[in-house]
Design a protein around this motif. Structure first.
Motif, PDB file in Angstrom:
ATOM      1  N   CYS A 176       0.843  -1.197   0.000  1.00 18.19           N
ATOM      2  CA  CYS A 176       0.000   0.000   0.000  1.00 18.19           C
ATOM      3  C   CYS A 176       0.880   1.249   0.000  1.00 18.19           C
ATOM      4  CB  CYS A 176      -0.898  -0.002   1.235  1.00 18.19           C
ATOM      5  SG  CYS A 176      -1.993   1.421   1.242  1.00 18.19           S
ATOM      6  N   ARG A 214      -0.378   4.369   0.488  1.00 17.40           N
ATOM      7  CA  ARG A 214      -1.046   5.490   1.155  1.00 17.40           C
ATOM      8  C   ARG A 214      -0.423   5.718   2.528  1.00 17.40           C
ATOM      9  NH1 ARG A 214      -5.568   6.595  -2.321  1.00 17.40           N
ATOM     10  NH2 ARG A 214      -6.127   4.715  -3.426  1.00 17.40           N
ATOM     11  N   LYS A 215      -0.929   6.752   3.183  1.00 16.46           N
ATOM     12  CA  LYS A 215      -0.297   7.114   4.461  1.00 16.46           C
ATOM     13  C   LYS A 215      -1.346   7.349   5.548  1.00 16.46           C
ATOM     14  CE  LYS A 215       3.917   9.272   2.660  1.00 16.46           C
ATOM     15  NZ  LYS A 215       3.860   9.292   1.220  1.00 16.46           N
ATOM     16  N   CYS A 216      -2.294   6.433   5.670  1.00 16.05           N
ATOM     17  CA  CYS A 216      -3.329   6.618   6.687  1.00 16.05           C
ATOM     18  C   CYS A 216      -2.665   6.639   8.067  1.00 16.05           C
ATOM     19  CB  CYS A 216      -4.348   5.490   6.604  1.00 16.05           C
ATOM     20  SG  CYS A 216      -5.096   5.396   4.972  1.00 16.05           S
ATOM     21  N   PHE A 234      -3.330   5.862  11.077  1.00 17.50           N
ATOM     22  CA  PHE A 234      -3.425   4.810  12.086  1.00 17.50           C
ATOM     23  C   PHE A 234      -2.763   3.508  11.647  1.00 17.50           C
ATOM     24  CE2 PHE A 234      -7.130   5.186   9.362  1.00 17.50           C
ATOM     25  CZ  PHE A 234      -7.155   3.948   8.763  1.00 17.50           C
ATOM     26  N   CYS A 235      -2.240   3.467  10.429  1.00 15.14           N
ATOM     27  CA  CYS A 235      -1.937   2.174   9.803  1.00 15.14           C
ATOM     28  C   CYS A 235      -0.439   1.963   9.569  1.00 15.14           C
ATOM     29  CB  CYS A 235      -2.683   2.097   8.467  1.00 15.14           C
ATOM     30  SG  CYS A 235      -2.505   0.514   7.665  1.00 15.14           S
ATOM     31  N   ILE A 269       0.554  -0.822   7.771  1.00 13.24           N
ATOM     32  CA  ILE A 269       0.659  -1.778   6.649  1.00 13.24           C
ATOM     33  C   ILE A 269       1.689  -1.317   5.603  1.00 13.24           C
ATOM     34  CG2 ILE A 269      -0.622  -2.835   4.705  1.00 13.24           C
ATOM     35  CD1 ILE A 269      -1.416  -4.068   7.356  1.00 13.24           C
ATOM     36  N   PRO A 270       1.704  -0.028   5.215  1.00 12.21           N
ATOM     37  CA  PRO A 270       2.697   0.359   4.199  1.00 12.21           C
ATOM     38  C   PRO A 270       4.139   0.088   4.642  1.00 12.21           C
ATOM     39  CG  PRO A 270       1.020   2.055   4.416  1.00 12.21           C
ATOM     40  CD  PRO A 270       0.795   1.087   5.537  1.00 12.21           C
ATOM     41  N   GLN A 290      -4.573  -4.747  -0.564  1.00 12.53           N
ATOM     42  CA  GLN A 290      -4.735  -3.708   0.465  1.00 12.53           C
ATOM     43  C   GLN A 290      -5.476  -2.500  -0.095  1.00 12.53           C
ATOM     44  OE1 GLN A 290      -1.946  -5.580   0.617  1.00 12.53           O
ATOM     45  NE2 GLN A 290      -2.121  -6.271   2.724  1.00 12.53           N
ATOM     46  N   PHE A 298     -10.699   1.830  -1.657  1.00 12.28           N
ATOM     47  CA  PHE A 298     -10.417   3.070  -0.931  1.00 12.28           C
ATOM     48  C   PHE A 298     -11.386   4.148  -1.430  1.00 12.28           C
ATOM     49  CE2 PHE A 298      -7.926   6.877  -0.003  1.00 12.28           C
ATOM     50  CZ  PHE A 298      -7.442   6.600   1.260  1.00 12.28           C
ATOM     51  N   ARG A 337      -6.668  11.010   5.401  1.00 11.71           N
ATOM     52  CA  ARG A 337      -7.528  10.320   4.435  1.00 11.71           C
ATOM     53  C   ARG A 337      -8.417  11.323   3.725  1.00 11.71           C
ATOM     54  NH1 ARG A 337      -8.173   4.680   4.730  1.00 11.71           N
ATOM     55  NH2 ARG A 337     -10.334   4.853   4.057  1.00 11.71           N
TER      56      ARG A 337
HETATM   57  S1  SF4 Z   1      -5.642   1.704   5.957  1.00 12.89           S
HETATM   58 FE1  SF4 Z   1      -5.540   0.652   4.012  1.00 12.89          FE
HETATM   59  S2  SF4 Z   1      -5.249   2.278   2.506  1.00 12.89           S
HETATM   60 FE2  SF4 Z   1      -4.716   3.157   4.495  1.00 12.89          FE
HETATM   61  S3  SF4 Z   1      -2.488   2.840   4.667  1.00 12.89           S
HETATM   62 FE3  SF4 Z   1      -3.487   1.085   5.659  1.00 12.89          FE
HETATM   63  S4  SF4 Z   1      -3.577  -0.483   4.066  1.00 12.89           S
HETATM   64 FE4  SF4 Z   1      -3.197   1.487   3.047  1.00 12.89          FE
END
Ligand code: SF4
Length: 455
Positions: free
Chosen positions: A166, A168-170, A172-173, A175-176, A214, A246, A285
């Motif tokens: 992923c 993106r730069k959310c 709270f996340c 994952i990236p 993702q 998204f 977001r």
């Molecule tokens: S919430 Fe989803 S879209 Fe946002 S950074 Fe995490 S994986 Fe990526």
């Protein structure tokens, strides 16, 4: 031919058990591991007690997931340490949690034998073989080739990845950081997963294909079109489902797919995460609730019977009562059929954890979640009542003693609602993955009761 016990006593390691935690995307990754293990002459067993090798495919999305991961690893360690003299076990920890906490795992759980992050799933059997060699043990190698039917794959559905990572730069996340930048898969890579799935099923049908990544809205539209066309061409595939869009304008470009492909399930999964534009900005977001409304409206114009799932995070730093009211107001004004409500989790390394204090108490987070859940359940009552008495085709997911477990096309497996169909003696000819007409007889809080409407 030696029996399995004597092979183990002779230091052969050939059976494995895989525990998959977390989201459906992990299930697609576990398939990669299983196919690669089968090609390397390991065979899967359905019980960690019976396995020489325990593989834990981990999740680290939020604290709860990390907690579950640690508990699962510790259970595997307990099994390893309680082994009888003639049994040996090795533990392999893979995936998101392994990627994020490799150093800590090495330091704190010395019983783990191999730690592999994300993106190296195919290499796992080779890493196991190298490890065993270094201990002067062997993996079982025979002429048996890949005749290992993987019993666990009896589901009606299969998860197919259309991308990885992923960009993106959310706020709270993490994952990236764990998975890296988004890479859209090409059509060959998508088709190859289906071949893998067919291989491990040993002929059993795939009745539903669930496309995951993702950030599926970033997949190449032409590839997505070709993938849905490809899966639609299989008679056995009755539904194709698309997950994780998204919330941005690009979703409008995908709506034509619902008109073009009847097998594309009437289901949209758009995680809004919040409605308050102030909170969405703090989350990094898109902060445009009018866009969210028009996505929902347009979706219903394209497919009248479409149902929409979304998720919301409650208790993000500095969230006020006013912000929560905005979610409630939005739900009242826009039909969202299914909601997942998460308590904000302050994750090491995430933007929000660096920038803000986790200043909403867990009690308040839970109260906000409950308030929204109750409100949403009330909103759904009338809609659900209208479905009682109607007849619809549902897909069989499994059988209990007295019931058939099935699903509407508006529901994704494991995540959404289940239809419990009363089982009768004349239902013996039915099998997992079949579509059957049912008449809905009652709506429970989330699930359904129905009877088989065989004419
Ligand atoms: S919430 Fe989803 S879209 Fe946002 S950074 Fe995490 S994986 Fe990526």
């Amino acid at each position: 031919m030696q029996n399995l016990r004597s092979k183990i006593e002779n230091n052969f390691f050939n059976s494995y058990y895989i525990e998959t935690l977390g989201c459906p995307k992990n299930k697609a990754d576990s398939r990669e591991i299983r196919v690669s293990m089968a090609h390397n002459n390991f065979f899967e067993v359905e019980n960690s007690k019976k396995a020489d090798i325990i593989i834990v495919n981990t999740c680290s999305f939020i604290k709860e997931a990390s907690k579950e991961t640690i508990e699962t690893i510790l259970k595997a360690v307990e099994l390893k340490n309680n082994k009888t003299k003639s049994q040996k076990k090795i533990i392999v920890v893979v995936g998101c949690f392994a990627q994020r906490y490799e150093k800590e795992l090495k330091e704190e759980i010395s019983d783990i034998d191999i730690i592999v992050g994300t993106g190296r799933y195919r290499e796992i059997p080779l890493l196991i073989k190298d490890y065993l060699k270094s201990l002067n043990f062997s993996s079982f190698s025979s002429d048996t080739k890949t005749s290992f039917a993987l019993k666990k794959t009896s589901n009606s559905y299969a998860y197919i990845r259309i991308g990885q990572g992923c960009s993106r730069k959310c706020g709270f996340c993490v994952i990236p950081q764990i998975r890296g930048r988004f890479i859209a898969y090409d059509i060959e890579k998508i088709k190859n997963q289906f071949y893998d799935e067919k291989e491990i099923r040993s002929g059993r049908c795939v009745s539903e294909v669930i496309l995951v990544s993702q950030d599926s809205v970033r997949a190449d539209v032409d590839v997505l079109d070709a993938a849905i066309e490809y899966f639609s061409s299989f008679e056995e595939v009755k539904w194709i489902r698309l997950h994780y869009l998204f919330p941005e304008k690009k979703i409008f470009d995908l709506f034509y797919l619902f008109e073009k492909f009847p097998k594309l399930a009437s289901y949209l999964d758009i995680p809004f995460q919040h409605i308050s534009e102030r909170v969405l900005k703090l989350m990094n977001r898109p902060a445009d609730s009018r866009l969210f409304s028009s996505l929902l409206k347009e979706a219903r114009l394209v497919r009248k019977n479409i149902e929409i799932r979304s998720s919301f995070i409650l208790g993000y730093p500095d969230e006020t009562e006013e912000d929560v009211d905005k979610i409630i107001q939005f739900l009242g004004e826009n039909q969202i059929d299914k909601v997942s409500l998460f308590s904000y989790s302050h994750e090491d390394g995430a933007y929000a954890a660096k920038k803000f204090d986790d200043n909403i108490s867990e009690d308040i987070k839970a109260e906000r979640i409950n308030r929204i859940r109750e409100y949403h359940l009330k909103l759904r009552e009338d809609y659900r009542k209208k479905i009682i008495g109607t007849v619809e085709e549902v897909m069989i997911d499994g059988f209990n003693k007295n019931e058939i477990e099935a699903r509407r096309q508006q529901d994704s497996p494991v995540i959404d609602e289940v239809v419990y169909v009363e089982k009768k003696d004349n239902h013996n000819e039915l099998k997992i993955g079949d579509l059957i007409p049912v008449k809905f007889t009652a709506a429970m809080e989330y699930d359904w009761l129905a009877e088989y409407d065989k004419k």
